[in-house]
Design a protein around this motif. Structure first.
Motif, short mmCIF file in Angstrom:
data_model
loop_
_atom_site.label_atom_id
_atom_site.label_comp_id
_atom_site.label_asym_id
_atom_site.label_seq_id
_atom_site.Cartn_x
_atom_site.Cartn_y
_atom_site.Cartn_z
N GLY A 61 0.99 -1.58 0.28
CA GLY A 61 -0.17 -0.73 -0.19
C GLY A 61 0.96 0.88 -0.34
O GLY A 61 2.38 1.24 0.22
N CYS A 64 -1.35 9.00 0.54
CA CYS A 64 -2.13 9.63 -0.02
C CYS A 64 -1.06 10.39 -0.27
O CYS A 64 -0.94 10.88 0.92
CB CYS A 64 -3.73 9.23 -0.07
SG CYS A 64 -4.00 11.46 -1.22
N ARG A 69 -3.75 9.34 3.71
CA ARG A 69 -4.53 8.07 3.76
C ARG A 69 -4.12 7.12 2.77
O ARG A 69 -3.48 7.35 2.60
CB ARG A 69 -6.42 8.05 3.60
CG ARG A 69 -7.59 7.65 4.41
CD ARG A 69 -8.68 7.84 4.03
NE ARG A 69 -8.96 6.78 2.71
CZ ARG A 69 -9.79 7.35 2.00
NH1 ARG A 69 -10.98 7.50 2.45
NH2 ARG A 69 -10.67 5.68 0.91
N PHE A 71 -4.18 3.61 1.66
CA PHE A 71 -4.76 3.07 0.33
C PHE A 71 -3.50 1.63 -0.28
O PHE A 71 -2.28 2.25 -0.44
CB PHE A 71 -5.44 3.99 -0.95
CG PHE A 71 -4.66 4.27 -1.46
CD1 PHE A 71 -5.06 4.10 -2.49
CD2 PHE A 71 -3.47 5.21 -1.32
CE1 PHE A 71 -3.66 4.93 -4.03
CE2 PHE A 71 -2.88 5.83 -2.07
CZ PHE A 71 -3.11 5.53 -3.69
N ASP A 84 -5.64 8.08 -3.63
CA ASP A 84 -6.87 7.89 -2.66
C ASP A 84 -8.07 7.17 -3.80
O ASP A 84 -9.29 7.17 -3.51
CB ASP A 84 -7.18 7.53 -1.25
CG ASP A 84 -7.39 8.76 -0.46
OD1 ASP A 84 -6.50 9.76 -1.15
OD2 ASP A 84 -7.75 8.37 0.06
N ARG A 85 -8.46 8.83 -4.20
CA ARG A 85 -9.92 9.39 -4.71
C ARG A 85 -9.89 10.18 -5.54
O ARG A 85 -8.56 11.06 -5.72
CB ARG A 85 -10.34 9.80 -3.34
CG ARG A 85 -10.19 10.61 -3.02
CD ARG A 85 -11.63 10.59 -1.21
NE ARG A 85 -10.27 11.49 -0.75
CZ ARG A 85 -11.07 12.04 0.58
NH1 ARG A 85 -11.96 11.42 1.09
NH2 ARG A 85 -10.55 12.93 1.15
#
Length: 125
Positions: A61, A64, A69, A71, A84-85
């Motif tokens: 992993g 971010c 975070r 991920f 991550d998004r």
């Protein structure tokens, strides 16, 4: 006479048509593809859980760079994902745009094809 046992799709659990092959597992190509995607997803999730249990999260992993975070790329996001998004990706792009130098003024260069001849008609090039 033995009655035929009712068979069901392994993905959507709908009954298979009686006319389907005896070795059919899915009701159609869409269910077959969805089942494969689901298997791949859960195999990755299992690998992440196993790595977390062994303390090897940093190998699979990343954090971010925007929100920090943790991920796992490839589980819910692309394998080569940096963020991550989508909201983090947009925030990073906006920050890069703000850091860029101000836009250079447009040069008034005229190309040969757009040059105007003495008579006022465009030149053919």
């Amino acid at each position: 006479m033995a009655t035929a046992r009712r068979r069901y799709c392994r993905h959507c659990r709908q009954p298979l048509r009686a006319t389907m092959r005896a070795d059919a597992l899915y009701c159609g190509p869409a269910c077959r593809a969805a089942a494969r995607r689901s298997r791949r997803y859960w195999m990755k999730v299992f690998a992440v859980d196993l790595a977390a249990a062994r303390g090897l999260q940093d190998r699979i992993g990343r954090h971010c760079p925007v929100c920090g975070r943790w991920f796992v790329p490839g589980v819910g996001v692309r394998r080569d994902a940096r963020y991550d998004r989508p909201a983090c990706r947009t925030a990073a792009w906006r920050a890069r745009r703000r850091r860029r130098s101000p836009a250079q003024p447009l040069r008034e260069a005229v190309t040969e094809s757009a040059a105007v001849t003495d008579t006022g008609t465009p030149a053919r090039g």
